[in-house]
Design a protein around this motif. Structure first.
Motif, PDB file in Angstrom:
ATOM      1  N   GLU A  86       0.818  -1.214   0.000  1.00  0.00           N
ATOM      2  CA  GLU A  86       0.000   0.000   0.000  1.00  0.00           C
ATOM      3  C   GLU A  86       0.855   1.270   0.000  1.00  0.00           C
ATOM      4  O   GLU A  86       0.341   2.369  -0.208  1.00  0.00           O
ATOM      5  CB  GLU A  86      -0.919   0.014   1.240  1.00  0.00           C
ATOM      6  CG  GLU A  86      -2.134  -0.905   1.064  1.00  0.00           C
ATOM      7  CD  GLU A  86      -2.843  -1.184   2.366  1.00  0.00           C
ATOM      8  OE1 GLU A  86      -2.463  -0.600   3.409  1.00  0.00           O
ATOM      9  OE2 GLU A  86      -3.788  -1.998   2.351  1.00  0.00           O
ATOM     10  N   ASN A  87       2.161   1.109   0.237  1.00  0.00           N
ATOM     11  CA  ASN A  87       3.051   2.277   0.321  1.00  0.00           C
ATOM     12  C   ASN A  87       3.512   2.678  -1.077  1.00  0.00           C
ATOM     13  O   ASN A  87       3.943   1.841  -1.866  1.00  0.00           O
ATOM     14  CB  ASN A  87       4.253   1.918   1.199  1.00  0.00           C
ATOM     15  CG  ASN A  87       5.144   3.119   1.429  1.00  0.00           C
ATOM     16  OD1 ASN A  87       5.923   3.489   0.551  1.00  0.00           O
ATOM     17  ND2 ASN A  87       5.011   3.722   2.597  1.00  0.00           N
ATOM     18  N   LYS A  88       3.434   3.960  -1.350  1.00  0.00           N
ATOM     19  CA  LYS A  88       3.716   4.383  -2.732  1.00  0.00           C
ATOM     20  C   LYS A  88       5.179   4.238  -3.123  1.00  0.00           C
ATOM     21  O   LYS A  88       5.512   4.104  -4.274  1.00  0.00           O
ATOM     22  CB  LYS A  88       3.250   5.819  -2.963  1.00  0.00           C
ATOM     23  CG  LYS A  88       3.977   6.872  -2.158  1.00  0.00           C
ATOM     24  CD  LYS A  88       3.532   8.262  -2.589  1.00  0.00           C
ATOM     25  CE  LYS A  88       4.215   9.332  -1.741  1.00  0.00           C
ATOM     26  NZ  LYS A  88       3.878  10.679  -2.160  1.00  0.00           N
ATOM     27  N   TYR A  89       6.097   4.236  -2.117  1.00  0.00           N
ATOM     28  CA  TYR A  89       7.518   4.078  -2.441  1.00  0.00           C
ATOM     29  C   TYR A  89       7.899   2.612  -2.577  1.00  0.00           C
ATOM     30  O   TYR A  89       8.785   2.257  -3.330  1.00  0.00           O
ATOM     31  CB  TYR A  89       8.389   4.717  -1.355  1.00  0.00           C
ATOM     32  CG  TYR A  89       8.090   6.195  -1.183  1.00  0.00           C
ATOM     33  CD1 TYR A  89       8.520   7.118  -2.156  1.00  0.00           C
ATOM     34  CD2 TYR A  89       7.409   6.661  -0.081  1.00  0.00           C
ATOM     35  CE1 TYR A  89       8.240   8.468  -2.014  1.00  0.00           C
ATOM     36  CE2 TYR A  89       7.128   8.008   0.079  1.00  0.00           C
ATOM     37  CZ  TYR A  89       7.551   8.918  -0.903  1.00  0.00           C
ATOM     38  OH  TYR A  89       7.275  10.225  -0.756  1.00  0.00           O
ATOM     39  N   LEU A  90       7.229   1.769  -1.815  1.00  0.00           N
ATOM     40  CA  LEU A  90       7.677   0.372  -1.727  1.00  0.00           C
ATOM     41  C   LEU A  90       6.860  -0.605  -2.560  1.00  0.00           C
ATOM     42  O   LEU A  90       7.262  -1.745  -2.746  1.00  0.00           O
ATOM     43  CB  LEU A  90       7.624  -0.096  -0.259  1.00  0.00           C
ATOM     44  CG  LEU A  90       8.589   0.618   0.689  1.00  0.00           C
ATOM     45  CD1 LEU A  90       8.270   0.247   2.129  1.00  0.00           C
ATOM     46  CD2 LEU A  90      10.035   0.228   0.370  1.00  0.00           C
ATOM     47  N   LYS A  91       5.698  -0.164  -3.046  1.00  0.00           N
ATOM     48  CA  LYS A  91       4.783  -1.149  -3.632  1.00  0.00           C
ATOM     49  C   LYS A  91       5.348  -1.880  -4.847  1.00  0.00           C
ATOM     50  O   LYS A  91       4.925  -2.989  -5.161  1.00  0.00           O
ATOM     51  CB  LYS A  91       3.439  -0.522  -3.964  1.00  0.00           C
ATOM     52  CG  LYS A  91       3.449   0.551  -5.035  1.00  0.00           C
ATOM     53  CD  LYS A  91       2.048   1.102  -5.217  1.00  0.00           C
ATOM     54  CE  LYS A  91       2.074   2.295  -6.159  1.00  0.00           C
ATOM     55  NZ  LYS A  91       0.783   2.996  -6.156  1.00  0.00           N
ATOM     56  N   ALA A  92       6.364  -1.281  -5.514  1.00  0.00           N
ATOM     57  CA  ALA A  92       6.936  -1.948  -6.686  1.00  0.00           C
ATOM     58  C   ALA A  92       8.004  -2.967  -6.318  1.00  0.00           C
ATOM     59  O   ALA A  92       8.424  -3.767  -7.153  1.00  0.00           O
ATOM     60  CB  ALA A  92       7.519  -0.906  -7.626  1.00  0.00           C
TER      61      ALA A  92
END
Lengths: 146, 508
Positions: free
Chosen positions: A83-89
């Motif tokens: 759900e985190n925009k930095y980690l989701k990838a």
């Protein structure tokens, strides 16, 4: 791996952590491995003190996650990562003892990339981890979103 | 205590009814008796009056005879004579009648004897008077009359008659009093008896109403108890269910968490094994160096032969590791088995209509290879269809048929029979074989987890039958075995024909 990728290993059993690390090394992967024995330490490392995940901006991470942790469930960590925009990838590999089909389904639904059941038989275990290492050496990992 | 009170109450009611009946009977009998007695008494009263009348009638006749006799004496008219003769003729019958009437009373009998004597004397005088008058001797007749008057005959008659009348009057008073008493007695007896019956009836009604009230109370208490019982049963069932779920979760967590250290033990044992190989290879290398003075060829590691004590050490090391590894493997199998069982216990059943024959034929075809190897023939007899969980049924039958094939007598062609019938809403299946059989003392044991029986020449964990029985129980059925050693076995499964999802899912 084309750029330095850090492997974050969240595994409460130190013996398992050691065996996993050894077998990954044996497959020729020399990336940095950061190990955490509980969920809170791992969360602090991944999301930083402010919990935003900004600290990991631009870093390429590969996360090895155990589901049974003493202080929280791996699923919670998985959910927050995805759900985190930095980690989701960042790819998340769930590596756990559970082979319950419901649990596996749930993990994939929450966005885990690979789910591996730890084989109890050590030969199979070592084999699986080595193959995972080989897999690590060929996959592309994106840096955390900029 | 309550039963005692109940019995006592019933006893009282019976007693009351009996008493009522008795009182009624006594009153009826008494009334009949008293009414009869009253009638009798009245009759006696009437009799007394009649006797008095008769006495008066007799006296009247006597006087009539006397007066007509005097009339005849004075006038010598034939009218007086005929009147006198009529009166005299009536006297004797009247006297006879009176005698009959007072025959019951000794005192009156004496009186009447005397009266009769007096009247007869007087009648004799009359006839003599008449004779004298007819012969024309009135003087003698007059003298006779004077004699009669002087001889007290008439007075005696009057006195006797009066005595009799007095006696009858006494009797009249006595008998009237008797009659009155009888009537009063009859009336009061009827009255008291009726009152008594009314009182008994009231007591009886009261008792009946009280017992009805007690019964109503008991009924309502019973109803309450039933409701209460249902609640208690529901509570207990819920408790049991909870406990069962708890055990399931416990078994799951335990078996699951036991795997984790097992991975370590297994892993580091393998690491140790490799380390050991390395160490002994080095020792071998060093020994060889010291023996012929040159280092071992670098390209061929592991080919160095150990000697003497070193070899012994290496073998001991390998043996120890081997035991550890087989134990771990066994432990792993057991834990996996528990894990599978608990997982099976958590699976939700889904009832579907099942063609049992088709299901078992499919199982038989997957086991065809083993059956041929064991020279076994499998016969299917007509089987009832069910509504149940397909996977569970498949596991039940494949386990049992697999066991039947697995434990045949070596060298004897196997014959496995599957029969089915229905009874009272249940389908009964029998899987019988002509195999090695099971000793009756092991009949319970074979259903226990990790327990097996008989010759241990076949692979297995001792899980199959435990699993089958758990499934059968969850499907609301029962299973049993009948078998003798070397005489084949028959496993009997009883399952509800229509397994209802609600009776299981309600507890989830």
């Amino acid at each position: 791996m084309t750029q330095p990728v850090t492997i974050v290993m969240i595994e409460d059993d130190e013996g398992h952590a050691r065996l996993i690390e050894r077998n990954i090394r044996r497959s020729g992967v020399n990336n940095e491995i950061v190990a955490f024995a509980n969920g809170n330490d791992a969360m602090r490392h991944l999301f930083g003190a402010d919990g935003s995940g900004l600290v990991q901006k631009g870093n390429a991470l590969l996360i090895l996650l155990d589901l049974n942790l003493p202080d929280m469930t791996g699923i919670d960590i998985l959910k927050q990562i995805k759900e985190n925009k930095y980690l989701k990838a960042s790819p998340v590999v769930v590596l756990t003892t559970t082979d319950d089909s419901q649990e596996i389904k749930r993990c994939y639904e929450f966005g885990c990339n690979v789910y591996i059941t730890k084989p109890v038989n050590y030969e199979n275990f070592a084999n699986a981890i080595r193959q995972l290492g080989l897999f690590f050496s060929v996959i592309q990992v994106p840096p955390a979103a900029t | 205590m309550r039963a005692e009170a109940h019995r006592r109450r019933a006893f009282w009611q019976i007693l009351l009814l009996s008493a009522g009946l008795l009182v009624l009977t006594v009153i009826s009998a008494g009334s009949v008796y008293l009414v009869n007695k009253a009638r009798e008494d009245s009759k006696w009263v009437l009799h007394t009056i009649e006797v008095e009348n008769q006495i008066n009638a007799l006296l009247l006749e006597v006087r009539r005879a006397e007066s007509s006799a005097r009339g005849f004496l004075l006038t010598q008219g034939p009218d007086f004579l005929s009147d006198h003769e009529k009166a005299v003729a009536a006297i004797i019958p009247a006297l006879d009648k009176l005698t009959r009437q007072v025959g019951d009373d000794p005192a009156q009998r004496d009186n009447i004897e005397k009266l009769r004597a007096a009247i007869e004397t007087r009648l004799d005088q009359f006839s003599r008077e008449m004779t004298f008058v007819k012969q024309g001797q009135p003087d003698r007749a007059t003298a006779l009359i004077r004699e009669a008057a002087g001889g007290n005959t008439t007075t005696t008659i009057g006195n006797m008659a009066n005595a009799m009348i007095r006696e009858e009057e006494r009797l009249f008073r006595l008998r009237t009093a008797n009659s009155d008493r009888s009537q009063t007695l009859a009336a009061s007896m009827t009255g008291i008896g009726s009152g008594f019956v009314v009182v008994l009836a009231m007591i009886s009604i009261w008792l009946v109403r009280r017992s009805a009230r007690v019964r109503d109370e008991a009924e309502s208490r019973l109803r309450d108890a039933n409701v209460n019982l249902e609640t208690v049963v529901d509570e207990r069932t819920a408790d049991l269910r909870e406990a069962n779920d708890e055990i399931q979760r416990f078994a799951y967590i335990v078996s699951h968490d036991l795997r984790s250290p097992l991975v370590n033990i297994m892993g580091f044992t393998s690491e140790l094994e490799e380390l050991g190989d390395d160490i002994f290879r080095r020792i071998g290398g060093l020994t060889n160096v010291s023996a012929d003075g040159s280092p071992p060829a670098p390209g061929a590691p592991g080919e160095i032969a150990l000697e003497g004590a070193d070899k012994q050490l290496s073998e001991d090391f390998s043996e120890a590791l081997g035991f550890i590894k087989t134990s771990i493997a066994k432990m792993d199998r057991l834990i996996s088995a528990i894990l599978n069982l608990t997982r099976e216990g958590r699976r939700e059943f889904e009832p579907v209509k099942i063609d049992t024959r088709e299901l078992i034929e499919a199982i038989v075809s997957t086991l065809a290879h083993q059956a041929v190897e064991a020279q076994a023939e499998i016969h299917l007899e007509p089987l009832p269809n069910l509504v149940s969980d397909r996977l569970a049924l498949e596991q039940i039958f494949s386990n049992l048929i697999d066991n039947a094939i697995k434990y045949l007598k070596p060298g004897v062609p196997g014959e496995i029979r599957i029969r089915g019938r229905t009874k009272l809403g249940y389908a009964i299946f029998e899987i019988s074989d002509n195999g090695r059989g099971i000793d009756p003392k092991d009949h319970q044991r074979i259903f226990d987890l990790f327990r097996r029986a008989g010759t241990q020449d076949k692979p297995g964990q001792g899980i199959g039958l435990a699993h089958v029985r758990a499934l059968v129980r969850r499907l609301g059925g029962t299973m049993s075995v009948s078998s003798e050693l070397n005489a084949g076995s028959t496993f009997t499964i009883t399952l509800p024909i229509a397994w209802n999802v609600s009776n299981r899912n309600r507890d989830r």
